[in-house]
Scaffold this motif. Structure first.
Motif, PDB file in Angstrom:
ATOM      1  N   MET A 122       0.698  -1.139  -0.055  1.00 22.18           N
ATOM      2  CA  MET A 122       0.039  -0.005  -0.073  1.00 22.18           C
ATOM      3  C   MET A 122       0.813   1.232  -0.002  1.00 22.18           C
ATOM      4  SD  MET A 122      -3.252   0.052   2.249  1.00 22.18           S
ATOM      5  CE  MET A 122      -3.660  -1.160   3.327  1.00 22.18           C
ATOM      6  N   THR A 123       0.334   2.352  -0.688  1.00 19.36           N
ATOM      7  CA  THR A 123       0.968   3.498  -0.650  1.00 19.36           C
ATOM      8  C   THR A 123       0.586   4.352   0.670  1.00 19.36           C
ATOM      9  OG1 THR A 123      -0.347   4.804  -1.438  1.00 19.36           O
ATOM     10  CG2 THR A 123       0.775   4.031  -3.018  1.00 19.36           C
ATOM     11  N   TYR A 124       1.337   5.435   1.201  1.00 18.95           N
ATOM     12  CA  TYR A 124       1.235   5.920   2.415  1.00 18.95           C
ATOM     13  C   TYR A 124      -0.194   6.605   2.449  1.00 18.95           C
ATOM     14  CZ  TYR A 124       6.130   5.508   4.020  1.00 18.95           C
ATOM     15  OH  TYR A 124       7.139   5.016   4.465  1.00 18.95           O
ATOM     16  N   LEU A 173      -2.778   3.924   2.861  1.00 18.98           N
ATOM     17  CA  LEU A 173      -2.734   3.615   4.310  1.00 18.98           C
ATOM     18  C   LEU A 173      -3.446   4.734   5.139  1.00 18.98           C
ATOM     19  CD1 LEU A 173       0.979   2.410   5.605  1.00 18.98           C
ATOM     20  CD2 LEU A 173      -1.399   1.212   6.107  1.00 18.98           C
ATOM     21  N   TYR A 174      -3.252   5.922   4.761  1.00 16.03           N
ATOM     22  CA  TYR A 174      -3.787   6.961   5.677  1.00 16.03           C
ATOM     23  C   TYR A 174      -5.316   6.841   5.520  1.00 16.03           C
ATOM     24  CZ  TYR A 174      -4.949  11.631   7.536  1.00 16.03           C
ATOM     25  OH  TYR A 174      -5.057  12.699   8.260  1.00 16.03           O
ATOM     26  N   LYS A 175      -5.853   6.723   4.207  1.00 12.68           N
ATOM     27  CA  LYS A 175      -7.337   6.521   3.920  1.00 12.68           C
ATOM     28  C   LYS A 175      -7.842   5.353   4.895  1.00 12.68           C
ATOM     29  CE  LYS A 175      -8.077   8.694  -0.302  1.00 12.68           C
ATOM     30  NZ  LYS A 175      -7.490   8.274  -1.527  1.00 12.68           N
ATOM     31  N   LYS A 211       4.177  15.788   5.735  1.00 15.16           N
ATOM     32  CA  LYS A 211       4.823  14.577   4.774  1.00 15.16           C
ATOM     33  C   LYS A 211       3.891  13.609   4.499  1.00 15.16           C
ATOM     34  CE  LYS A 211       9.521  14.086   6.501  1.00 15.16           C
ATOM     35  NZ  LYS A 211      10.188  13.307   7.647  1.00 15.16           N
ATOM     36  N   ILE A 212       2.649  13.421   5.172  1.00 14.15           N
ATOM     37  CA  ILE A 212       1.888  12.365   4.706  1.00 14.15           C
ATOM     38  C   ILE A 212       1.380  12.467   3.097  1.00 14.15           C
ATOM     39  CG2 ILE A 212      -0.658  11.482   4.924  1.00 14.15           C
ATOM     40  CD1 ILE A 212      -0.285  11.882   7.917  1.00 14.15           C
ATOM     41  N   ASP A 241       2.253   8.924  -2.595  1.00 18.03           N
ATOM     42  CA  ASP A 241       2.291   7.967  -3.773  1.00 18.03           C
ATOM     43  C   ASP A 241       3.417   6.854  -3.558  1.00 18.03           C
ATOM     44  OD1 ASP A 241       0.009   9.056  -5.109  1.00 18.03           O
ATOM     45  OD2 ASP A 241       1.405  10.482  -6.026  1.00 18.03           O
ATOM     46  N   LYS A 242       4.082   7.117  -2.501  1.00 15.38           N
ATOM     47  CA  LYS A 242       5.345   6.197  -1.917  1.00 15.38           C
ATOM     48  C   LYS A 242       4.793   4.924  -1.460  1.00 15.38           C
ATOM     49  CE  LYS A 242       8.985   9.594  -2.017  1.00 15.38           C
ATOM     50  NZ  LYS A 242       9.442  10.569  -0.936  1.00 15.38           N
ATOM     51  N   SER A 243       5.556   3.978  -1.668  1.00 16.95           N
ATOM     52  CA  SER A 243       5.040   2.711  -1.063  1.00 16.95           C
ATOM     53  C   SER A 243       5.459   2.558   0.264  1.00 16.95           C
ATOM     54  CB  SER A 243       4.924   1.551  -1.890  1.00 16.95           C
ATOM     55  OG  SER A 243       6.336   0.814  -1.668  1.00 16.95           O
ATOM     56  N   ALA A 244       4.551   1.962   1.110  1.00 16.08           N
ATOM     57  CA  ALA A 244       5.139   1.808   2.704  1.00 16.08           C
ATOM     58  C   ALA A 244       4.983   0.368   3.212  1.00 16.08           C
ATOM     59  CB  ALA A 244       3.835   2.584   3.583  1.00 16.08           C
ATOM     60  N   ASP A 245       6.082  -0.052   3.483  1.00 14.55           N
ATOM     61  CA  ASP A 245       6.028  -1.432   3.843  1.00 14.55           C
ATOM     62  C   ASP A 245       7.086  -1.469   5.177  1.00 14.55           C
ATOM     63  OD1 ASP A 245       7.749  -2.479   0.947  1.00 14.55           O
ATOM     64  OD2 ASP A 245       8.485  -1.126   2.892  1.00 14.55           O
ATOM     65  N   GLY A 246       7.245  -2.808   5.735  1.00 11.02           N
ATOM     66  CA  GLY A 246       8.083  -3.110   6.652  1.00 11.02           C
ATOM     67  C   GLY A 246       7.507  -2.987   8.022  1.00 11.02           C
ATOM     68  N   GLU A 247       8.434  -2.867   8.923  1.00 12.58           N
ATOM     69  CA  GLU A 247       7.886  -2.916  10.579  1.00 12.58           C
ATOM     70  C   GLU A 247       7.005  -1.582  10.636  1.00 12.58           C
ATOM     71  OE1 GLU A 247      11.567  -3.291  13.164  1.00 12.58           O
ATOM     72  OE2 GLU A 247      12.143  -4.891  11.980  1.00 12.58           O
ATOM     73  N   ALA A 248       7.402  -0.579  10.334  1.00 10.45           N
ATOM     74  CA  ALA A 248       6.497   0.375  10.762  1.00 10.45           C
ATOM     75  C   ALA A 248       4.999   0.241  10.482  1.00 10.45           C
ATOM     76  CB  ALA A 248       6.659   1.799  10.114  1.00 10.45           C
TER      77      ALA A 248
END
Ligand SMILES: C[S@@+](CC[C@H](N)C(=O)[O-])C[C@H]1O[C@@H](n2cnc3c(N)ncnc32)[C@H](O)[C@@H]1O
Length: 282
Positions: free
Chosen positions: A1-3, A6-8, A39-40, A45-52
């Motif tokens: 998912m992108t940021y 994720l926010y939505k 920053k959100i 459009d950047k993809s978010a992944d990982g531990e966060a």
């Protein structure tokens, strides 16, 4: 998912458990990704992944179980200062800042050079520690019974780097100690919810310790104790400021008019009677 997605998603997940999903989504994004609101959108459009992202899911899950956002973040702001909070301690409320305002006003107007301040039922320490930060020449004594609250006080004393406080594990029903310097000021936000009302509180409030809420059958046990075992026993005039609950104004005023000629009620920002203050007669 992108940021952005994720926010939505976060907003949608939070909408049934809070009145301010966008504020809380912003807080969670800052906690999990270190993002402020700008920053959100910049990163949407950047993809978010990982531990966060995993952390964000866990936080959302907790919030949907009505765990207060401050417990999830582990922090709360009071009088513009940071306080560590979590399971086992009351979350500081903005209306409690009135106690700090009133103590500061009294000390400024009376010109006492090295005031001694007692904060009874200190919880996280937010009231006493804020006064100690703002008045480094004051000596502030914090009194608290709960072991878990005392652990948070210790951390908050360190976080706020105050050296002019002393913390006591104490049941205030045991009364005032004769070994300490007499106070010029006594502040307290004691437990004040009538016992039968505790079951009816909002789900978030019910996650806070019962010991921080339960004021006895009529909610007034701690006020009777403060009047009888503290203010009446202290052999000098004391300025006091005490928070109380909705509909308790008349009872509390009656109780404290017997020890003070100038007891008065202060309203909070919602125009609800919230604090009684005055000077004891000696
Ligand atoms: C309503 S909370 C207020 C905490 C803090 N002053 C604040 O405003 O966020 C009341 C606090 O009183 C403490 N308390 C309850 N019974 C007590 C007692 N008998 N003696 C001392 N503290 C007590 C609770 O553990 C809780 O931390």
């Amino acid at each position: 998912m992108t940021y952005g997605e994720l926010y939505k998603f976060t907003l949608n997940e939070l909408k049934d458990c809070t009145d301010s999903p966008s504020v809380e989504a912003g807080m969670l994004f800052r906690h999990c990704f270190g993002f402020d609101r700008v920053k959100i959108s910049v990163n949407s459009d950047k993809s978010a992944d990982g531990e966060a992202v995993e952390l964000l899911y866990k936080c959302i899950c907790k919030r949907k179980k009505f765990i207060p956002i401050q417990y999830i973040l582990g922090e709360s702001i009071f009088y513009d200062f940071d306080f560590i909070v979590g399971d086992g301690v009351l979350i500081p409320r903005p209306e409690t800042e009135i106690l700090v305002d009133e103590a500061l006003n009294f000390i400024k107007e009376s010109g006492i050079a090295n005031p001694v301040v007692y904060d009874l039922c200190s919880g996280s320490g937010c009231v006493g520690i804020s006064i100690a930060r703002l008045l480094p020449y004051a000596k502030v004594y914090l009194f608290e019974k709960s072991d878990s609250a005392l652990e948070f006080i210790k951390q908050n004393v360190e976080l706020n780097q105050v050296t002019n406080v002393q913390v006591f594990k104490c049941d205030i029903f045991d009364g005032v100690s004769s070994e300490l310097p007499l106070p010029d000021v006594l502040v307290s936000n004691p437990p004040y919810i009538p016992r039968a009302d505790i079951e009816t509180l909002q789900p978030e409030v019910k996650k806070e310790p019962v010991m921080a809420l339960d004021g006895g059958d009529d909610g007034l046990d701690f006020y009777r104790c403060i009047r009888n075992k503290w203010l009446s026993e202290i052999n000098t005039s004391v300025f006091f400021a005490l928070e109380f609950g909705i509909y308790q104004s008349d009872d509390v005023l009656k109780l404290f008019s017997s020890v003070s000629d100038d007891a008065r009620i202060i309203k909070d920002f919602n125009c609800i009677d919230r604090v009684i203050c005055g000077n004891t007669v000696k």
